[in-house]
Design a protein around this motif. Structure first.
Motif, PDB file in Angstrom:
ATOM      1  N   TYR A  66       0.837  -1.203   0.000  1.00  0.00           N
ATOM      2  CA  TYR A  66       0.000   0.000   0.000  1.00  0.00           C
ATOM      3  C   TYR A  66       0.876   1.259   0.000  1.00  0.00           C
ATOM      4  O   TYR A  66       0.617   2.215  -0.752  1.00  0.00           O
ATOM      5  CB  TYR A  66      -0.930   0.007   1.216  1.00  0.00           C
ATOM      6  CG  TYR A  66      -1.769   1.255   1.292  1.00  0.00           C
ATOM      7  CD1 TYR A  66      -2.814   1.469   0.402  1.00  0.00           C
ATOM      8  CD2 TYR A  66      -1.490   2.253   2.225  1.00  0.00           C
ATOM      9  CE1 TYR A  66      -3.567   2.630   0.449  1.00  0.00           C
ATOM     10  CE2 TYR A  66      -2.243   3.412   2.275  1.00  0.00           C
ATOM     11  CZ  TYR A  66      -3.287   3.598   1.379  1.00  0.00           C
ATOM     12  OH  TYR A  66      -4.017   4.751   1.418  1.00  0.00           O
ATOM     13  N   ASN A 153      -6.825  -4.447  -3.372  1.00  0.00           N
ATOM     14  CA  ASN A 153      -6.099  -3.174  -3.159  1.00  0.00           C
ATOM     15  C   ASN A 153      -6.710  -2.346  -2.044  1.00  0.00           C
ATOM     16  O   ASN A 153      -6.651  -1.104  -2.076  1.00  0.00           O
ATOM     17  CB  ASN A 153      -6.066  -2.336  -4.442  1.00  0.00           C
ATOM     18  CG  ASN A 153      -5.274  -3.012  -5.531  1.00  0.00           C
ATOM     19  OD1 ASN A 153      -4.130  -3.401  -5.314  1.00  0.00           O
ATOM     20  ND2 ASN A 153      -5.894  -3.192  -6.685  1.00  0.00           N
ATOM     21  N   THR A 185      -7.876   2.639  -8.145  1.00  0.00           N
ATOM     22  CA  THR A 185      -8.418   2.255  -6.838  1.00  0.00           C
ATOM     23  C   THR A 185      -9.012   3.475  -6.141  1.00  0.00           C
ATOM     24  O   THR A 185     -10.025   3.376  -5.453  1.00  0.00           O
ATOM     25  CB  THR A 185      -7.325   1.616  -5.962  1.00  0.00           C
ATOM     26  OG1 THR A 185      -6.172   2.443  -5.999  1.00  0.00           O
ATOM     27  CG2 THR A 185      -6.964   0.233  -6.452  1.00  0.00           C
TER      28      THR A 185
END
Lengths: 214, 231
Positions: A66, A153, A185
């Protein structure tokens, strides 16, 4: 004579390679990451605990994938390039000071090794009971316990600082985040946040912040 | 001479370079004269066998002229520098020529953003074009800028213009430049403004009028173009 010259060239080539390797600095990614993190610490804190006064969120313990993805987005202008996102603009510039993709990886590795720090509540007017109900929509990606899901994600959000959750939800809603090309995302989150009103954002922030990070 | 290292792209860039060279020349001349005399005297009056120090009380004009005459000449040089500097200062900072275009330059940690006047060439109307990192202007036009800061002190520095202006939070500081050629040039922050100061960079894109018009047409807010401004 020719052989000797060849020997000199070989020696020079080996010396040059060794020199280049030496210039690379330490090879241990944790050591390299810690050195890179010196640039992050003034805002995000020495242990990644964040500094709300500087709009710098806690980042310690976030998964490496991330952190890498967000740094990459900042670097290509997919995040933090909106004129109303002053904190994002700061982060964009700092992300751009990382000279190479490899440095993104080592600093992300280091950040993920830092401990998650709990934040004191700072957003008033949020009701975590109502937030829990509204969170049902988030659970499909971020998990019932807010642990996140790398396959989707979706980062872990349990225990994230309430002010940061509220700010980011408002940013997604207003198109300050998640509206740039290259942030697919983010676009998903933008679609999820667009229907939220101010009170729901506060409620969700209160609930998300109250969930324990596993 | 300086233009070999950094282009001169504003009308006053040359005046500032001449001023810098004038100051370097005059100060440099006296620096070398003073150092030369110093080392010459150190060498000439070095310790010698049987040498005896003389007591000079500094009142005899025969002795003081070695200080008073260079002093007068240096004061004369100072006057030359001050007159030349004030002329350039008045031209660059105290005079505001009628602008062809007004833009807003917004500084914040650690980015430059810009508000262009858009198709109607008026700032603060619906068709303004806001950009991050890139300021677009027309070659040969006089541009007035309104410099603001969102947070701390920054400094708007365009080396090829020889322009540097501090941005102070809470103030709108006006200035101007007139470009002399097309091209893309660096904007940098010249006032330490935090850890990202060194990376606080932007670009000024100087274009021919046609190219600029194309850029404006391609970037003006769609809604503003659809409804023409009332006349």
């Amino acid at each position: 004579m020719r052989n000797r010259l060849e020997g000199v060239w070989q020696f020079a080539a080996v010396a040059l390679l060794l020199g280049a390797v030496a210039c690379e600095g330490p090879s241990d990614p944790m050591v390299r990451g810690a050195a890179r993190y010196d640039q992050c610490a003034p805002c995000h804190g020495a242990k990644g605990e964040g500094k709300p006064a500087l709009a710098a969120p806690p980042i310690g313990g976030l998964p490496r994938w991330y952190v890498e993805a967000q740094l990459d987005k900042f670097r290509i202008g997919a995040r933090g390039a909106h004129l109303e996102d002053s904190a994002g603009l700061r982060m964009r510039t700092m992300a751009l000071t990382l000279p190479a993709e490899r440095e993104v990886q080592v600093v992300a590795h280091y950040v993920s090794s830092l401990p998650h720090a709990a934040s004191a509540p700072s957003v008033s007017g949020g009701d975590s009971t109502r937030g829990k109900a509204a969170y049902a929509a988030c659970a499909s990606c971020h998990g019932v316990d807010g642990a996140g899901n790398p396959q989707l994600n979706a980062p872990p959000i349990a225990g994230q600082a309430d002010w940061y959750v509220a700010t980011q939800l408002a940013n997604f809603k207003r198109g300050i985040r998640g509206a740039k090309p290259g942030d697919a995302t983010g676009a998903t989150m933008k679609a999820m946040a667009v229907g939220l009103d101010e009170q729901q954002i506060k409620d969700l922030a209160a609930w998300v912040a109250s969930m324990p990070r596993g | 001479m300086i233009s070999h290292a950094v282009d001169q792209v504003s009308t006053f860039a040359k005046d500032i370079d001449v001023l810098i060279l004038l100051i370097c020349g005059l100060v440099g001349f006296w620096f070398f004269v003073a150092e030369g005399v110093l080392f010459f005297l150190v060498f000439k009056y070095r310790a010698k066998e049987g040498g005896k120090a003389a007591y000079i009380d500094g009142t005899d004009p025969k002795h003081t002229r070695f200080i008073s005459w260079p002093h007068r000449l240096i004061l004369l040089c100072d006057v030359v520098i001050v007159v030349a500097a004030v002329r350039v200062w008045v031209e660059v900072k105290q005079t505001m020529p009628t602008p062809d275009q007004t833009v807003r330059v917004v500084s914040q940690q650690w980015s430059w953003s810009f508000q262009h006047p858009g198709p109607d060439n008026k700032l603060d109307t619906a068709d303004d074009i806001k950009t991050l990192d890139e300021l677009h202007v027309v070659a040969g036009q006089t541009v007035q800028f309104e410099l603001v800061s969102q947070d701390v002190i920054h400094s708007f520095s365009v080396p090829v213009f020889r322009l540097k202006q501090d941005a102070i939070p809470g103030r709108v500081i006006k200035g101007w430049f007139k470009t002399t050629q097309t091209g893309s040039y660096d904007i940098q922050c010249a006032e330490i403004c935090g850890i990202g100061h060194g990376a606080m960079v932007g670009t000024i894109v100087i274009e021919q009028p046609e190219r600029y018009a194309e850029w404006v047409a391609g970037h003006a807010p769609v809604a503003a173009l659809a409804t023409p401004a009332p006349k």
